[in-house]
Design an enzyme around this catalytic site. Structure first.
Site, PDB file in Angstrom:
ATOM      1  CG  ASP A   1      39.107  47.312  38.920  1.00  0.00           C
ATOM      2  OD1 ASP A   1      40.243  48.157  38.733  1.00  0.00           O
ATOM      3  OD2 ASP A   1      38.951  46.726  40.062  1.00  0.00           O
TER       4      ASP A   1
ATOM      5  CG  HIS B   1      39.075  50.148  41.319  1.00  0.00           C
ATOM      6  ND1 HIS B   1      39.251  48.941  41.763  1.00  0.00           N
ATOM      7  CD2 HIS B   1      39.486  50.864  42.370  1.00  0.00           C
ATOM      8  CE1 HIS B   1      40.318  48.807  42.717  1.00  0.00           C
ATOM      9  NE2 HIS B   1      40.456  49.855  43.157  1.00  0.00           N
TER      10      HIS B   1
ATOM     11  CB  SER C   1      40.765  49.549  46.237  1.00  0.00           C
ATOM     12  OG  SER C   1      42.134  50.010  45.265  1.00  0.00           O
TER      13      SER C   1
END
Length: 277
Positions: A223, A255, A146
């Protein structure tokens, strides 16, 4: 460096250290996994940059990476995601301030005083771990998740002489063109969008071209932050610049760290293959 904790793990040791960072103007922590092989010989190493709200323990505890690292004889280095402390600027928000350093050097107050994660990682932590542990300097990779995937991509393109391999889980690919990046870059860097582009993975690849034999990216199709991540933009710029990219999409995965657990072995084996070429 001060050793804070060590735990025996798959024949090696999972350790946590603290050190004073001149770049961050504060004490900071990092975790490191040392496989048994690293006691007697130089080993390859991979930096893992964690995402928003995480710290130096998150990947070590949640990713379940140590077993494969022990098998491969690979050192894992896990820094915190931002400076910490009572005198370090913060906001009542999860995506800016402490826990959200974005692996850049802030230029605007109040963030400019402490938020220099890029300088800390490159000028302080990198040389310190190379000096203090048996790391093969020619076999060092970087990966992240991320916000940390953004950091891994941007630092790899800024400092390709330091890293031999690159991968990411659900990275923020075009930080200057998503809500997270716009919020953070406005606060940390000001309103000059040319400065934003210097810290944007897609823009860096557009500017510098192909630098690595391959990039491995895994992205879940369930996600919840998919619109922020924009993997298609990374795919397009890599195709344009001739940068080989292995971009894998996965049905059902979101995610979080269950996603990372599912594919972490692939990433460590990818790094080992890349740095041994």
């Amino acid at each position: 460096m001060e050793l804070l904790q060590k735990n025996y793990c798959f024949g090696g040791e999972q350790r946590t250290y603290s050190l004073f960072s001149h770049a961050l103007k504060s004490e900071t922590k990092f975790s490191i996994y040392l496989p048994a092989q690293s006691i007697e010989q130089n080993c390859p190493a991979v930096f893992f940059l964690a995402g928003l709200t995480c710290n130096e323990e998150t990947f070590a505890i949640k990713a379940h990476a140590q077993k494969m690292a022990a098998t491969l004889g690979m050192i894992l280095i896990m820094p915190d995601t931002s400076p910490r402390g009572e005198d370090v600027a913060n906001e009542q928000a999860w995506d800016i301030g402490q826990g959200a350093g974005f692996y850049i050097n802030a230029q605007k107050m109040p963030w400019k005083k402490h938020f220099h994660m890029e300088s800390y990682l490159i000028d302080e932590l990198y040389p310190q771990v190379v000096e203090n542990f048996l790391i093969d300097k020619q076999k060092i990779g970087i990966m992240g998740h991320s916000m940390g995937g953004h950091g891994a991509l941007t630092l790899a393109w800024k400092y390709p002489h330091l890293f031999n391999s690159i991968s990411a889980f659900a990275p923020i690919c075009a930080a200057s063109e998503c809500a997270w990046g716009e919020k953070v870059f406005s606060a940390y860097l000001g309103e000059d969008k040319l400065e934003w582009k210097k810290n944007d993975a897609v823009a860096l690849i557009e500017n510098k071209g192909a630098l690595f034999p391959n990039i491995l990216i895994d992205q879940g199709l369930n996600d919840q932050f998919y619109e922020q991540l924009q993997p298609e933009k990374l795919k397009d710029v890599c195709e344009k610049k001739g940068q080989f990219l292995t971009l894998r999409f996965h049905d059902h995965y979101d995610h979080g760290y269950y996603f990372i657990q599912s594919f972490i072995d692939d990433h460590l084996k990818f790094h080992m293959a890349q740095i041994n070429e």
